[in-house]
Design a protein around this motif. Structure first.
Motif, short mmCIF file in Angstrom:
data_model
loop_
_atom_site.label_atom_id
_atom_site.label_comp_id
_atom_site.label_asym_id
_atom_site.label_seq_id
_atom_site.Cartn_x
_atom_site.Cartn_y
_atom_site.Cartn_z
N ILE A 83 -36.59 57.23 -40.18
CA ILE A 83 -37.26 57.92 -41.15
C ILE A 83 -36.64 58.65 -42.21
CG2 ILE A 83 -38.98 59.78 -41.91
CD1 ILE A 83 -40.08 59.30 -39.12
N ARG A 84 -36.41 58.49 -43.37
CA ARG A 84 -35.67 59.07 -44.55
C ARG A 84 -36.28 60.48 -44.84
NH1 ARG A 84 -33.10 56.49 -48.70
NH2 ARG A 84 -32.31 58.46 -49.13
N HIS A 85 -35.70 61.68 -43.93
CA HIS A 85 -36.11 62.97 -44.05
C HIS A 85 -35.82 63.61 -45.64
CE1 HIS A 85 -37.69 63.38 -39.84
NE2 HIS A 85 -36.53 62.63 -39.57
N ASP A 86 -34.77 63.11 -46.19
CA ASP A 86 -34.57 63.55 -47.37
C ASP A 86 -35.34 63.23 -48.60
OD1 ASP A 86 -33.61 61.09 -47.23
OD2 ASP A 86 -32.32 61.17 -48.81
N LEU A 87 -36.38 62.49 -48.12
CA LEU A 87 -37.19 62.18 -49.09
C LEU A 87 -38.94 62.77 -48.87
CD1 LEU A 87 -37.06 58.32 -49.56
CD2 LEU A 87 -36.19 60.17 -50.99
N ILE A 90 -40.32 69.62 -47.75
CA ILE A 90 -40.03 70.71 -46.87
C ILE A 90 -41.21 71.08 -46.00
CG2 ILE A 90 -39.45 73.02 -46.56
CD1 ILE A 90 -37.69 72.65 -49.16
N ALA A 91 -41.05 71.30 -44.72
CA ALA A 91 -42.12 71.70 -43.85
C ALA A 91 -42.72 72.91 -44.50
CB ALA A 91 -41.68 72.07 -42.52
N THR A 109 -45.69 69.17 -42.11
CA THR A 109 -45.35 69.80 -40.81
C THR A 109 -43.76 69.39 -40.40
OG1 THR A 109 -46.07 68.07 -39.29
CG2 THR A 109 -47.48 70.11 -40.06
N SER A 110 -43.12 70.10 -39.58
CA SER A 110 -41.94 69.41 -39.03
C SER A 110 -41.70 67.99 -38.71
CB SER A 110 -41.04 70.44 -38.24
OG SER A 110 -41.79 70.58 -36.95
#
Length: 150
Positions: A83-87, A90-91, A109-110
């Motif tokens: 998963i591209r968390h930078d896309l 923010i939680a 959510t996180s």
């Protein structure tokens, strides 16, 4: 890597190869069928592989450290690692979308999203629940501009 280096020449030559030639090189260097991805993807992975074979790959200590970090952050869930968390926003971010005169609020959510008190893994699942049809979740919630700014 200098311009006189044969590795440099091999990497540079990838730019002028046809997609068919790139797939052939992939089979030779990787020993697998090439994935159905873009030319740029193939070029970057082949460039790395050519250099890896010539100069050596990551040191065992580095590999071990990367695996430890991946385990620490994602547990044993390899799908989650992709998963591209930078896309993802923010939680705590609230996504608000009006659809057919009704306002829908989703909280980031996180580990996913929450809508109407229920957890969801993707925005697309929420968009489908709201509309009854398949939607790209980020498109439905207007995150295109967010992604382009990154």
């Amino acid at each position: 890597m200098t311009k006189e280096d044969p590795v440099y020449a091999r990497v540079a030559a990838l730019k002028i190869k046809t997609p068919t030639e790139l797939r052939e090189i992939w089979r030779d260097l990787m020993g697998t069928e090439p994935p159905p991805f873009t030319r740029r993807y193939l070029e970057t992975r082949l460039s790395y592989r050519i250099q890896e074979l010539a100069y050596g790959g990551l040191k065992p200590e580095t590999r071990k450290r990367l695996e430890e970090l991946a385990e620490k952050w994602d547990g044993d869930n390899s799908a989650k690692r992709r998963i591209r968390h930078d896309l993802k926003p923010i939680a705590g971010t609230r996504l608000i979308r009006e659809w057919q005169g009704e306002e829908y609020v989703v909280t980031v959510t996180s580990d996913g999203y929450e809508w109407q008190g229920r957890p969801y893994q993707s925005l697309s699942a929420i968009a489908r629940a709201i509309t009854g049809t398949r939607w790209n979740g980020p498109v439905f919630f207007g995150l295109n501009n967010y992604r382009k700014r990154k």
